[in-house]
Design a protein around this motif. Structure first.
Motif, PDB file in Angstrom:
ATOM      1  N   PHE A  27       4.677  -6.099   0.194  1.00  0.00           N
ATOM      2  CA  PHE A  27       3.918  -6.913  -0.760  1.00  0.00           C
ATOM      3  C   PHE A  27       3.232  -8.086  -0.064  1.00  0.00           C
ATOM      4  O   PHE A  27       2.178  -8.548  -0.485  1.00  0.00           O
ATOM      5  CB  PHE A  27       4.862  -7.439  -1.851  1.00  0.00           C
ATOM      6  N   THR A  58      13.364  -8.412   1.448  1.00  0.00           N
ATOM      7  CA  THR A  58      12.966  -7.774   0.192  1.00  0.00           C
ATOM      8  C   THR A  58      11.446  -7.770   0.025  1.00  0.00           C
ATOM      9  O   THR A  58      10.808  -8.820   0.107  1.00  0.00           O
ATOM     10  CB  THR A  58      13.593  -8.507  -1.014  1.00  0.00           C
ATOM     11  N   ASN A  59      10.886  -6.592  -0.198  1.00  0.00           N
ATOM     12  CA  ASN A  59       9.466  -6.409  -0.523  1.00  0.00           C
ATOM     13  C   ASN A  59       8.493  -6.920   0.551  1.00  0.00           C
ATOM     14  O   ASN A  59       7.495  -7.585   0.257  1.00  0.00           O
ATOM     15  CB  ASN A  59       9.141  -7.063  -1.873  1.00  0.00           C
TER      16      ASN A  59
END
Length: 415
Positions: free
Chosen positions: A69, A65-66
């Motif tokens: 980032f 996830t992500n």
């Protein structure tokens, strides 16, 4: 020199305390438990998989996830930096299969001990049994909100110029990961994405699974489908339990299929003979049949499968166990081969948070500066580690997220 308050004495919190202490900040770390690193103590089955030495591309592929980032944080403090950090502190480490890094001692307590020792050297003030209850904020210049400090459960208000939330997720709640950080984030105006257990076993529907409880299968392929769409497919190890399935393949799969599994049951398949094609498996079966041409089917295949799997295969195989192999039709043989290569499991749901290694979901990363981990909503407030909406597969990647985000926050807090 700034006065910095850190909430949470896990991996991210302790690392941040060290990094900030090395920059001569006045650091106070607040931990609700009676000791530091309770979850870190049990990671990697008590051995603590510190990081993974894979290349950058593999690292980002391992973040579920992500991942984007994390670009700035990881490149600012990579897996190699983590290895050097611990070695420089005097912790001997070793590399195992798949690039996994562990302490040579195989004791997670050594990782905690070395971080505690360094914090003491840097005069970090550690406050145990000190549970944070709320963040203190005030209106700053131009009407922007800024951090003022932390209120503890006992009512004490501790003022500080910066506050770092490193409270962890919602998994292994017995270690203190009870979601406090999400409450702090919401009170500060942040969005918390949907939370679900990740790296967690999966419950299945079939009764025959319980017959195989305790059976570990190695060198198999596990595939999960939603209709014709493949959601997960990999090669490795799987374990049958009293409720369903676990093991490395299943834990990783849970992180990719959890969202879909909340809405509907999914179909799983195990390739029990992943090293063989269907044609090669057919050839082997024919050799077994020829060697025992007048024997019963049940006696010819007994050596092909583990003892706990054998009766289930016989039950599902579509061939009468007492049938002599010279009477088995080509269609029966092909159907049996298909079963072996596509052993079916109906996946019902993820097991609960108490069995999960990590939490999927957390503080929405769009509201966090990826370079500094500072809140875009409250000046001087930072979020690091598992409390963020970041998660990865097993293999040391989740701890790398903790170290990298901790370093990012510490690096950009001005002296």
């Amino acid at each position: 020199m700034a006065k910095i308050l850190i909430i949470g004495g896990g991996a991210a919190g302790m690392a941040a305390a060290v990094f900030l202490g090395e920059k001569n900040h006045q650091v106070h770390l607040f931990e609700k438990n009676e000791k530091l690193g309770k979850k870190l103590f049990i990671t990697g089955k008590g051995r603590c998989n510190i990081t993974n030495t894979c290349d950058d591309e593999t690292f980002f592929k391992s973040v579920v996830t992500n991942a984007k980032f994390l670009y700035s944080a990881f490149y600012g403090y990579s897996n190699q930096d983590v290895v050097s950090f611990f070695e420089n502190l005097g912790l001997a480490v070793k590399e195992e299969r798949g690039g996994r890094i562990f302490p040579v001692s195989d004791h997670s307590s050594d990782v905690i001990r070395i971080l505690e020792k360094r914090m003491k050297e840097l005069d970090v003030k550690v406050h145990l049994k000190s549970e944070a209850e709320a963040l203190l904020t005030e209106e700053g210049e131009n009407g922007e909100r800024k951090i003022k400090g932390v209120r503890l459960r006992n009512g004490a208000e501790i003022l500080g110029e910066k506050v770092i939330v490193a409270t962890g997720g919602f998994s292994y709640q017995a270690t203190g990961s009870t979601g406090d950080g999400y409450t702090f984030a919401k009170e500060a105006g942040h969005t918390v994405t949907q939370l679900r257990p990740a790296l967690v076993p999966i419950a299945t529907k079939e009764e025959y699974v319980t017959q195989m409880q305790g059976l570990a299968l190695k060198n198999i392929r596990f595939t999960v489908k939603d209709g014709k769409k493949v959601l997960y497919d990999d090669f490795g190890e799987l374990l049958f339990t009293h409720f369903g399935i676990s093991g490395p393949l299943v834990l990783t799969a849970s992180s990719y299929i959890g969202k879909k599994l909340e809405k509907k049951e999914l179909q799983g398949y195990i390739d029990l003979k992943a090293a063989l094609t269907e044609e090669q498996l057919d050839a082997r079966l024919l050799r077994e049949f020829e060697a025992g041409i007048n024997r019963q089917f049940k006696n010819v295949i007994t050596g092909m499968f583990p003892a706990k799997l054998y009766p289930v295969i016989l039950e599902l195989g579509g061939i009468a166990p007492d049938k002599k192999v010279n009477e088995i039709t080509r269609k029966e043989r092909q159907d049996f081969i298909h079963l072996v290569k596509h052993f079916p499991l109906t996946l019902v749901e993820l097991r609960p948070f108490r069995e999960a290694i990590i939490t999927q979901g957390g503080v929405k990363v769009k509201e966090i500066n990826p370079k500094t981990m500072e809140s875009k909503l409250v000046k001087g407030l930072y979020f690091i580690g598992e409390v963020l909406d970041l998660d990865a597969v097993t293999g040391g990647f989740n701890l790398q997220i903790a170290w990298s985000t901790a370093k990012a926050a510490a690096e950009f807090i001005e002296e």
